[in-house]
Design an enzyme around this catalytic site. Structure first.
Site, PDB file in Angstrom:
ATOM      1  N   LYS A  77       8.265   6.446   2.690  1.00  0.00           N
ATOM      2  CA  LYS A  77       7.321   7.077   1.730  1.00  0.00           C
ATOM      3  C   LYS A  77       7.801   8.670   1.250  1.00  0.00           C
ATOM      4  CE  LYS A  77       2.347   8.461   2.250  1.00  0.00           C
ATOM      5  NZ  LYS A  77       1.036   8.645   2.982  1.00  0.00           N
ATOM      6  N   SER A 152      -2.799   5.956   1.549  1.00  0.00           N
ATOM      7  CA  SER A 152      -2.114   6.543   0.562  1.00  0.00           C
ATOM      8  C   SER A 152      -0.547   5.792   0.711  1.00  0.00           C
ATOM      9  CB  SER A 152      -1.965   7.837   0.549  1.00  0.00           C
ATOM     10  OG  SER A 152      -1.328   8.410   1.910  1.00  0.00           O
ATOM     11  N   SER A 176      -3.686   6.679   6.235  1.00  0.00           N
ATOM     12  CA  SER A 176      -3.084   6.044   5.247  1.00  0.00           C
ATOM     13  C   SER A 176      -1.744   5.215   5.368  1.00  0.00           C
ATOM     14  CB  SER A 176      -2.236   7.396   4.712  1.00  0.00           C
ATOM     15  OG  SER A 176      -3.302   7.914   3.703  1.00  0.00           O
TER      16      SER A 176
HETATM   17  N1  GLN Z   1      -7.973   8.412   2.609  1.00  0.00           N
HETATM   18  C1  GLN Z   1      -7.524   9.646   3.223  1.00  0.00           C
HETATM   19  C2  GLN Z   1      -7.378  10.882   2.435  1.00  0.00           C
HETATM   20  O1  GLN Z   1      -7.542  10.648   1.311  1.00  0.00           O
HETATM   21  C3  GLN Z   1      -6.559   9.459   4.202  1.00  0.00           C
HETATM   22  C4  GLN Z   1      -5.031   9.899   3.455  1.00  0.00           C
HETATM   23  C5  GLN Z   1      -4.147   9.951   4.521  1.00  0.00           C
HETATM   24  O2  GLN Z   1      -3.848   9.226   5.617  1.00  0.00           O
HETATM   25  N2  GLN Z   1      -2.915  10.386   4.045  1.00  0.00           N
HETATM   26  O3  GLN Z   1      -7.457  11.956   2.593  1.00  0.00           O
END
Ligand code: GLN
Length: 481
Positions: A77, A152, A176
């Site tokens: 990532k 994400s 994410s």
């Molecule tokens: N959807 C969550 C957020 O937007 C989780 C994102 C993540 O785990 N990086 O914060």
């Protein structure tokens, strides 16, 4: 070349001389070239990957000691630093940022002769759950390219699901890793807080996030945890779990184990298909000898509000450093006074990141903290206590990873609160520090549905055994790409 093999199969094939790392990595890069235009899993591809794999082959031929990955192609990532590579966080703010050092996970994988095939797409600074908030355009779900892949770590899950690499690393602050794993039909693992070093992971909300593997099988995740876990002097929050071999005993089953089905995660807003798929998963586990019961965790209903308050506060502080002077300087200061310069350059952030920073500036501020930030911390503490109590009675908890099916690209992008709410089933494990895993379980209208299993802190090894049991009950068709 058959690219549709697991990490452990890859290692065996190379070890036994049936394939060379170079041929496999070269075929992987060709596949990325052929299909990634449609999927956009990658932000950058490593042009030296094939050469690096051939170096591993050379080591094997000359009888040198070879690391456990044997040239395995893995994607990373793009919020994890690889020395001398661009690390953009899918943000214009870091468009030209070249990491000066390796994240600990990268050093560990390199030591074991993994080959990095490229950096994967994400929601900008990992804020989101669809990958649509990437400043470089969305990734697409390989099961149906009109649909979001989750996020994400969307690019990571897509790359594993579409056979553009054997495994990937994502980061999980509130789901994410598990959310895109569920939407793309891969394994996604969020370890106990501290199990894997965060050194070199660009912080979003560092008190709750972890790097986690995305793989095709539970055993592959165990294999990677053996490499990635452990104390790191560069990350004081790491814990010493080095003695665990996550692969040994992974097939020991779940006979007699008690599993709680979290009621608050299958109530409001759950897709009826997901509900029946969850019941089917519970039946399968019972068929393997587990004892399943309903369980209620009251604080879950406040967990999304608590999560977004805490994560925005930490994001506000972590992202304050991006003033275009310390990172990615490309805009002269002459002619500006301080405030107008800062607001000009910080408008390079996308709308979702700006939303989080406005929220993160407000909720902990004097006069408001009591109502928001401190209350959010109280919820976190109460939730942790409730979860610890529940684990006095249960070995594992279960819930669908995501309460709804993958949806179309663009469908929800203008409704941030609706998007926040989708995280209801994933944020609990971040707020409480417990490990959790998404296991592909079914398809609904051709779209993947993952089941989430959770265990108490430091029970990562046991959690992988439960996930492996669930995995043995599943046979899914191949991704249609
Ligand atoms: N959807 C969550 C957020 O937007 C989780 C994102 C993540 O785990 N990086 O914060």
């Amino acid at each position: 070349m058959n690219l549709k093999i697991s990490a452990l199969e890859f290692v065996n094939e190379v070890k036994n001389g049936n394939i060379s790392a170079e041929d496999f990595v070269s075929a992987t890069i060709d596949r990325i070239k052929n299909i990634d235009e449609k999927l956009h899993a990658f932000l950058q591809v490593n042009l030296k990957a094939v050469e690096q794999a051939s170096q591993v082959d050379k080591k094997i031929r000359s009888g040198e000691k070879v690391g456990a990955c044997f040239g395995m192609p893995i994607s990373i990532k793009d919020n994890i630093c690889i020395k001398h590579s661009k690390t953009t966080c899918a943000s214009k703010m870091l468009e030209n940022f070249v990491a000066p050092y390796n994240a600990t996970v990268i050093s560990k994988l390199k030591e074991q002769d993994a080959v990095f095939v490229g950096k994967t797409n994400l929601d900008e600074f990992a804020m989101g759950l669809t990958t649509e908030f990437s400043a470089y355009g969305p990734s697409r779900n390989p099961w149906n390219t009109d649909y979001v892949p989750g996020g994400s770590s969307g690019g990571s899950a897509v790359s594993v699901s579409a056979f553009e690499c054997v495994a990937s690393l994502g980061s999980d602050t509130g789901g994410s890793v598990r959310n895109p794993a569920s939407f793309c039909s891969t394994i996604g693992y969020k370890p106990t807080y501290g199990l894997i070093s965060r050194y070199g992971l660009i912080s979003y909300a560092n008190s709750i996030e972890q790097i986690g593997p995305i793989t095709r099988t539970v055993k592959d995740t165990a294999f990677l945890l053996n490499i990635l876990s452990g104390l790191d002097p560069n990350d004081n929050t790491t814990i010493d779990n080095d003695k665990d071999d996550y692969l040994s005993g992974i097939d020991s089953g779940i006979e007699g184990k008690k599993i709680g089905l979290i009621q608050e995660m299958i109530e409001e807003g759950v897709d009826p298909d997901i509900l029946s798929i969850t019941n089917a998963a519970v039946s399968k586990l019972e068929g393997l000898g587990a004892v399943c019961e309903d369980v209620s965790i009251d604080m879950v209903k406040y967990s999304v509000a608590s999560y977004y308050t805490i994560s925005a506060t930490e994001a506000g502080s972590n992202l304050a450093r991006y003033d275009n002077l310390r990172y990615g300087y490309d805009f002269p200061v002459e002619g500006f006074e301080f405030n107008s310069y800062i607001s000009k350059v910080r408008s390079k952030f996308g709308p979702e990141v700006i939303r989080r920073m406005i929220l993160g500036g407000f909720v902990p501020s004097t006069g408001h903290a009591g109502k928001y930030f401190l209350k959010a911390l109280k919820v976190k503490n109460k939730l942790t206590k409730e979860v610890n109590d529940v684990f006095k009675k249960f070995d594992y908890l279960i819930a669908p990873t995501v309460p709804i099916l993958p949806f179309k690209i663009g469908e929800k992008i203008d409704d941030p609160v609706a998007l926040f709410q989708i995280d209801i089933n994933t944020v609990m494990s971040n707020l409480t520090g417990i490990p959790s895993i998404s296991v592909p379980f079914a398809l609904s209208n051709g779209l993947p549905v993952g089941m989430q299993l959770l265990a108490k802190q430091n029970e990562d090894k046991s959690l992988l055994q439960a996930a492996r049991s669930l995995e043995t009950t599943v046979q899914l068709p191949e991704v249609p790409i």
